[in-house]
Each structure stands twice: as structure tokens, then as C-alpha cells.
Design an enzyme around this catalytic site. Sequence first.
Site, PDB file in Angstrom:
ATOM      1  CB  SER A  29      -0.943  -0.031   1.207  1.00  0.00           C
ATOM      2  OG  SER A  29      -1.926   0.963   1.089  1.00  0.00           O
ATOM      3  CG  ASN A  30      -0.423   4.667  -1.283  1.00  0.00           C
ATOM      4  OD1 ASN A  30      -1.077   5.461  -0.628  1.00  0.00           O
ATOM      5  ND2 ASN A  30      -0.942   3.993  -2.324  1.00  0.00           N
ATOM      6  CG  HIS A  31       3.324   6.619   3.800  1.00  0.00           C
ATOM      7  ND1 HIS A  31       3.243   5.947   4.997  1.00  0.00           N
ATOM      8  CD2 HIS A  31       4.581   6.401   3.343  1.00  0.00           C
ATOM      9  CE1 HIS A  31       4.399   5.363   5.271  1.00  0.00           C
ATOM     10  NE2 HIS A  31       5.233   5.623   4.260  1.00  0.00           N
ATOM     11  CB  ALA A  96      -2.490   7.292  -3.251  1.00  0.00           C
TER      12      ALA A  96
END
Length: 219
Positions: A29-31, A96
Site C-alpha cells: 500500500s502507500n501513505h 493514491a
Amino acid sequence: LTTKDLAGEHILITAGPTREELDPVRFISNHSSGKMGYAIAKAARRRGAAVTLVTGPTCLTEPCGVATIQVTSAEEMRQAVMAAFPASTIIIKAAAVADYRPVARAVAKIKKTAGSLSLELEKNPDILFELGKIKADKILIGFAAETGDLLDNAAKKLTVKNVDMIVANDIGAEGAGFNVDTNIVKLLFKDGRVEDVPLMGKQELADVLLDRAVKLKGR
Ligand code: C5P
């Protein structure tokens, strides 16, 4: 702002990260916190729009009066977005989305071994690119989060993805990007115009973005 200047519009917003599962316990995943997309959803609702929010996993509360659809993976987000797309007049893609996912999801937890582990990843669908091909007279707004060559990269996305406006976000800058309450962006338009937006809160920026959407709609 108390005016209902978005009455009659159906705004579809995506927010947050996606999660691409490797096995029952792990994911890529991402932030992304989802704060920007949720701020836009709230502002759009306040300004009288019918709002659908398609969101990946976040810690945020579902905004009142907004049809919120929770998804996990990019593929699930794609399906929810495609279902809501025909009824929408303005689409704002703040999510995102993970660009890659594991080729296979292991049914059982992947066990540790002595050696190293390589993951094979495949491309996720580019939802915004797909929408750009079928947008017709809908207003399409995308985001570009970059750590370098901000304007070049954002300008490419504007053209390749066929969107009306790109919100370019230098995530390396102080007070911008993931998991903060403020943002500093540049707005890029099809006619080559670039607008610098100063540092401001995401809720305030949400209203600026909706102001530009109203203009693009010719309202
Ligand atoms: O190409 P990049 O991921 O930087 O583009 C960002 C924009 O494209 C964002 O608006 C994002 O929501 C959208 N996007 C998408 N599907 C993907 C990747 C990005 O809709 N697979």
C-alpha cells in the site's frame, strides 16, 4: 461558503490508498491518509452536490450525506468507480491507487525461509486513464503526487490521461502531500495554464478545487 453552487451536479470522488494483498495477513500500500479526498467530498456536499465517495481503507469518518463506498484493492475501486461514473458530471480522482499488485495472492500465509524472497508484481488498471477515454463532456480532475520534475510529470498525465485539470502535489515539500492537514499544489489546465496555489489547509484547498471545477463546467 454557503452558496449551493454545485446543486444539480453529481460528483464522484475517490480517496485514500488501495491495498494489494499478498496473502491473508500482508499487503502492499502507500501513505495516503484520504484527507484530501474526504475534504473535497465534504465541501462538495456543503455546496449542494450529490456526492459519491469511493474510498480505500482510511481512519476517517464517513462524511454525512455522502454516499460512501468502501473498497480495498485497485480492482475493487475500478469496479465501484465504473458503476458510479455514468451518473456523475464531475469526477475527482484523489485516491493514491497502487500501480502494481502481486501476480498471485497466496491462500495461506507465506512462510519465512532462510533465503531472500522475490515478489512478482503486475500492473493494476489505470482507472483515470480508462475514464479519460470515455469522459465525453464530463469534467475529469486527477492528482499527481511527485518527488521530482513536478510540472513535467503532471503535464504528461494531463495529456496521456485526457483530464481537464491536474492537481500537482510536490510530496517532498514541507506541508504538502500525505498525512498532513495542509497542501501546496499547482493546477495544470489543458490550455497550458499553470496556477500556483499557496500553502493552505486541505479543507480550504477543497473549495478552491471545486471553484475551478465549477469554472470548467462553465457554470
Ligand atoms: O500515474 P499516477 O498514479 O501518478 O496518476 C495519478 C492519478 O491517476 C490520480 O488522480 C490517481 O487517482 C489516478 N490513478 C488511477 N489508477 C491508477 C493509478 C492512478 O486512477 N492505477
